[in-house]
Design an enzyme around this catalytic site. Sequence first.
Site, mmCIF file in Angstrom:
data_model
loop_
_atom_site.group_PDB
_atom_site.id
_atom_site.type_symbol
_atom_site.label_atom_id
_atom_site.label_comp_id
_atom_site.label_asym_id
_atom_site.label_seq_id
_atom_site.Cartn_x
_atom_site.Cartn_y
_atom_site.Cartn_z
ATOM 1 N N ASP A 299 0.710 -0.925 -0.295
ATOM 2 C CA ASP A 299 0.136 0.059 0.051
ATOM 3 C C ASP A 299 0.673 1.160 -0.267
ATOM 4 O OD1 ASP A 299 -2.598 1.354 0.050
ATOM 5 O OD2 ASP A 299 -2.535 1.401 1.982
ATOM 6 N N CYS A 339 -2.507 4.296 -4.900
ATOM 7 C CA CYS A 339 -3.718 5.846 -4.025
ATOM 8 C C CYS A 339 -3.163 6.863 -4.994
ATOM 9 C CB CYS A 339 -3.669 6.226 -2.767
ATOM 10 S SG CYS A 339 -2.299 6.332 -2.483
#
Length: 395
Positions: A299, A339
């Site tokens: 992530d 993201c």
Amino acid sequence: MSDRAKIVLKSGKDQSIMRFHPWIFSGAIKKSYGNLLEGNVVDVYDNKDNFLGCGHYQIGSIAVRVLSFTPRTINEDFYRERLATAHDVRQILLANMPETDVYRLVHGEGDNLPGLIIDIYGDTAVVQMHSVGMFTDKEHISNALQNVYGESLKHIYCKSNATLPKKALENETKDMFLLGDKEHGVVQEYGIKYHINWLEGQKTGFFVDQRENRRLVGLYAKNRTVANVFGYTGGFSLFAMKHGAKKVHTIDSSAKAIDLTAENVELNFGKEHNHQGIAADAFDFFANATDTYDLIILDPPAFAKHHNVLSNALQGYKRINQRAFENIGKNGILLTFSCSQAVSPMNFRKSVFAAAANAKRKVRILHQLTQPADHPVNIFHPEGEYLKGLVLHVE
Ligand code: SAH
């Protein structure tokens, strides 16, 4: 409203605002009248003097962030209405989020409040302004928040120093309490507890947007050896531990994040546990890893903040995913995210595809993930979609 500055768009440049897109780019402006001050509300007209909308004016590429497509006074009442609607939506969502008191109340354009983010941490709201206009309106926003939540809201922290344009309001402090003074607290997400420090933590203190994906990791954790890479304060690790992982490692380049992860592990599981925190760069970690893992979470922070660094970002995703594919054991599960708003879901998928091909692994896509419902996308503003994730089975 007559004392407001007025902006007139070039002919043909009114198409996107007619379709309720909330941004006016500086290149679309033909001329302006009155005192155009950064942070003030301006009225926008087409070339034939038809009213199109009103919004916050800012110096830069996005010149106006539209707040209303009909004439409106932008005051406390305006914010109360918008916040009440956002709150109604969250009440629907919270009904299906047991043991959870951390969520996003306002997601900018997704809640028709461009330039404004509000995260709720129990009895505290952390407000983050991305536009000078929102910062200028902070008292209205604070009063409206107190009106919507009543007594249950005890603290409001405005955390906008890092998110407002550097040159704007140069001499003003942009981080401050608008109500109360609580600096940190314990919140929970599906029953997992976290220490959050909104003053010192990254973003508003926590990555609220990974809640549903952290929960999903629980489905795959049982008896697995887990590497939570780019783990921050350990969210994915805590869910994996709760759901029977054999061994869990959290990796983050920030030693502070690793310390906070250790605190969160102890808060949820006490002193006896199967977790280890590793403060290291992700690439170094994979280069030196002695273990192989059969559940890996990747992530990373946004590799591309702008479109002009897109190809570097795609290379970055490819490289880190390749390291994971090279390490992961047979029958492994990889949860991998991006993201970066500038990276489309298809481009992200292509990077992961290239990584799998380089590592010569057979890979199946099990889930395609996105941001949760408290980070809604305004249908007229597709740019609001930013989080992408894949859950992969690796043979
Ligand atoms: N998964 C986390 C959020 C991750 S945010 C959660 O669920 O809360 C991205 C994290 O990556 C940050 O904590 C940052 O400190 C870390 N980071 C940034 N660059 C890194 C690198 N090169 N190697 C390892 N960690 C890095």
